[in-house]
Design a protein around this motif. Structure first.
Motif, mmCIF file in Angstrom:
data_model
loop_
_atom_site.group_PDB
_atom_site.id
_atom_site.type_symbol
_atom_site.label_atom_id
_atom_site.label_comp_id
_atom_site.label_asym_id
_atom_site.label_seq_id
_atom_site.Cartn_x
_atom_site.Cartn_y
_atom_site.Cartn_z
ATOM 1 N N ASP A 23 9.175 3.809 7.047
ATOM 2 C CA ASP A 23 8.362 4.109 6.924
ATOM 3 C C ASP A 23 8.396 4.272 5.091
ATOM 4 O O ASP A 23 9.155 4.380 4.796
ATOM 5 C CB ASP A 23 7.977 5.889 7.576
ATOM 6 C CG ASP A 23 6.611 6.240 7.667
ATOM 7 O OD1 ASP A 23 5.768 6.158 8.036
ATOM 8 O OD2 ASP A 23 6.551 6.676 6.200
ATOM 9 N N ARG A 24 6.874 3.741 4.757
ATOM 10 C CA ARG A 24 7.154 3.778 3.186
ATOM 11 C C ARG A 24 6.926 5.049 2.800
ATOM 12 O O ARG A 24 7.104 4.917 1.696
ATOM 13 C CB ARG A 24 5.895 2.817 3.108
ATOM 14 C CG ARG A 24 5.891 1.087 3.610
ATOM 15 C CD ARG A 24 4.506 0.480 3.069
ATOM 16 N NE ARG A 24 4.459 1.031 1.035
ATOM 17 C CZ ARG A 24 4.990 0.088 0.101
ATOM 18 N NH1 ARG A 24 5.641 -1.247 0.919
ATOM 19 N NH2 ARG A 24 4.149 0.191 -0.492
ATOM 20 N N MET A 28 9.406 4.445 -0.332
ATOM 21 C CA MET A 28 8.881 4.257 -1.628
ATOM 22 C C MET A 28 8.195 5.511 -1.853
ATOM 23 O O MET A 28 7.531 4.831 -2.869
ATOM 24 C CB MET A 28 8.238 3.215 -1.503
ATOM 25 C CG MET A 28 7.809 1.971 -0.228
ATOM 26 S SD MET A 28 8.681 0.688 -2.065
ATOM 27 C CE MET A 28 9.126 -0.887 -1.099
ATOM 28 N N ASP A 30 5.430 6.336 -0.874
ATOM 29 C CA ASP A 30 4.438 5.569 -0.523
ATOM 30 C C ASP A 30 3.345 6.842 0.743
ATOM 31 O O ASP A 30 3.440 6.402 1.741
ATOM 32 C CB ASP A 30 4.117 4.553 -0.157
ATOM 33 C CG ASP A 30 3.394 3.513 0.144
ATOM 34 O OD1 ASP A 30 1.328 4.069 -0.911
ATOM 35 O OD2 ASP A 30 3.083 3.037 0.179
ATOM 36 N N THR A 94 0.695 8.970 5.034
ATOM 37 C CA THR A 94 2.442 7.690 4.662
ATOM 38 C C THR A 94 0.988 6.170 5.072
ATOM 39 O O THR A 94 0.378 6.286 5.974
ATOM 40 C CB THR A 94 3.479 7.409 4.649
ATOM 41 O OG1 THR A 94 4.450 6.391 6.152
ATOM 42 C CG2 THR A 94 3.797 8.859 4.639
ATOM 43 N N ARG A 95 1.837 5.303 4.095
ATOM 44 C CA ARG A 95 1.410 4.282 4.820
ATOM 45 C C ARG A 95 1.451 3.297 5.658
ATOM 46 O O ARG A 95 1.432 2.357 5.927
ATOM 47 C CB ARG A 95 0.713 3.138 3.470
ATOM 48 C CG ARG A 95 -0.061 2.187 3.080
ATOM 49 C CD ARG A 95 0.476 0.863 1.897
ATOM 50 N NE ARG A 95 0.155 2.002 -0.099
ATOM 51 C CZ ARG A 95 -1.047 1.869 0.168
ATOM 52 N NH1 ARG A 95 -1.744 1.493 0.127
ATOM 53 N NH2 ARG A 95 -0.992 2.970 -1.147
ATOM 54 N N ARG A 101 11.417 -3.988 4.904
ATOM 55 C CA ARG A 101 11.026 -2.690 3.227
ATOM 56 C C ARG A 101 10.489 -4.151 2.604
ATOM 57 O O ARG A 101 11.444 -5.642 2.606
ATOM 58 C CB ARG A 101 12.669 -2.239 2.888
ATOM 59 C CG ARG A 101 12.392 -1.716 1.414
ATOM 60 C CD ARG A 101 13.854 -1.610 0.977
ATOM 61 N NE ARG A 101 13.401 -0.919 -0.434
ATOM 62 C CZ ARG A 101 13.483 -1.136 -1.106
ATOM 63 N NH1 ARG A 101 13.550 -3.183 -1.289
ATOM 64 N NH2 ARG A 101 13.526 -0.692 -1.945
#
Length: 286
Positions: A23-24, A28, A30, A94-95, A101
């Motif tokens: 999961d970003r 990130m 993100d 999240t995105r 990745r």
């Protein structure tokens, strides 16, 4: 009894909640989040939080995962399932998890990750800290330039709170180019005479939902609101100071970098604005 949380369409015990390691939000930061307080089993300023969520997502080229009405229904269901009278609901979007990745954004059809959970906080509105006030220190503001987006990039605010704790204070105010931007997780204000002074909205600070409500109530109470930056030195010479956030409402500040404000106790304006805010928010809660 296990807390019930919401993960991507399902209500599950927290021990069973899972999000992909790809999961970003995890890899990130993100993602964006919101925190809505609950008083008397009802949501405080939900519409404001929903609108800011949509704005944050738009700024990051993400769509709302569902309608505001559907989000409201989930919030209410979590309050009911967890028996929350006073507390908070944390929402994170999240995105999503593209499967591996990569710095590049995933395909547009990648499902967003949506997580919500409750935090039970009995006595939230009757915080002892509000009666004695908090102390803050100043630290350099070295965050990224889009603080108006409520992202999950919270490492430096977390470090700031720990720096404050190590210094024997309660929190930290962030300073950039000699001027206070905001607190680690709140908007910052000083009071001088009949003026409430706080930094104007821009990309430099979070557009606080509690901030908007408090300034509205202050103007209705015939107080003068001045939106401009201020220095730490100016804060130390102020009559009083306070911070606002969804979880602390209006919290008096009684010390800045070791200098006591006024007589070192919560000021009249901060106390009155907290009283007005809680009263009006309880009336409008849904």
């Amino acid at each position: 009894m296990s807390r019930i949380v919401y993960v991507n369409g399902d209500y599950v015990p927290e021990e069973e909640a899972k999000v992909s390691i790809f999961d970003r939000g995890f890899l990130m930061a993100d993602g964006v989040y919101e925190v809505t307080s609950v008083l008397g089993g009802k949501l405080i300023d939900f519409d404001g939080h929903a609108k800011r969520l949509e704005r944050s997502l738009t700024e990051l080229d993400m769509a709302m995962p569902m309608s505001a009405d559907d989000l409201l229904a989930i919030h209410r269901e979590l309050v009911a399932k967890n028996g929350i009278d006073e507390g908070m609901i944390y929402l994170q979007v999240t995105r999503g998890a593209p499967g591996d990745r990569d710095f590049a954004f995933p395909p547009e059809d990648t499902p967003l990750t949506v997580v919500l959970f409750t935090q039970n906080k009995p006595g939230l509105a009757d915080s002892p800290a509000a009666k004695k006030g908090i102390s803050v220190i100043s630290i350099p503001d070295i965050r990224w330039g889009r603080r108006d987006i409520k992202t999950t990039q919270l490492l430096y605010p977390s470090m700031g709170k720990m720096l404050a704790k190590k210094a024997g204070a309660d929190d930290a105010w962030l300073v950039e180019d000699g001027l206070v931007t905001e607190g680690t997780s709140n908007n910052a204000y000083i009071v001088k005479g009949n003026q409430i002074i706080t930094r104007q909205l821009s990309n430099d600070i979070l557009h606080g939902i509690t901030r908007a409500a408090v300034l509205k109530f202050a103007r209705e109470a015939q107080m003068e609101v001045v939106e401009r930056p201020f220095t730490i030195e100016e804060a130390q010479q102020a009559d009083e100071a306070f911070v606002t956030s969804a979880s602390t409402f209006v919290m008096p500040v009684v010390s800045v970098d070791g200098a006591a404000l006024g007589d070192g106790t919560p000021g009249r304006v901060a106390a009155r604005m907290r009283e007005i805010y809680l009263d009006e928010m309880r009336k409008a809660a849904i």
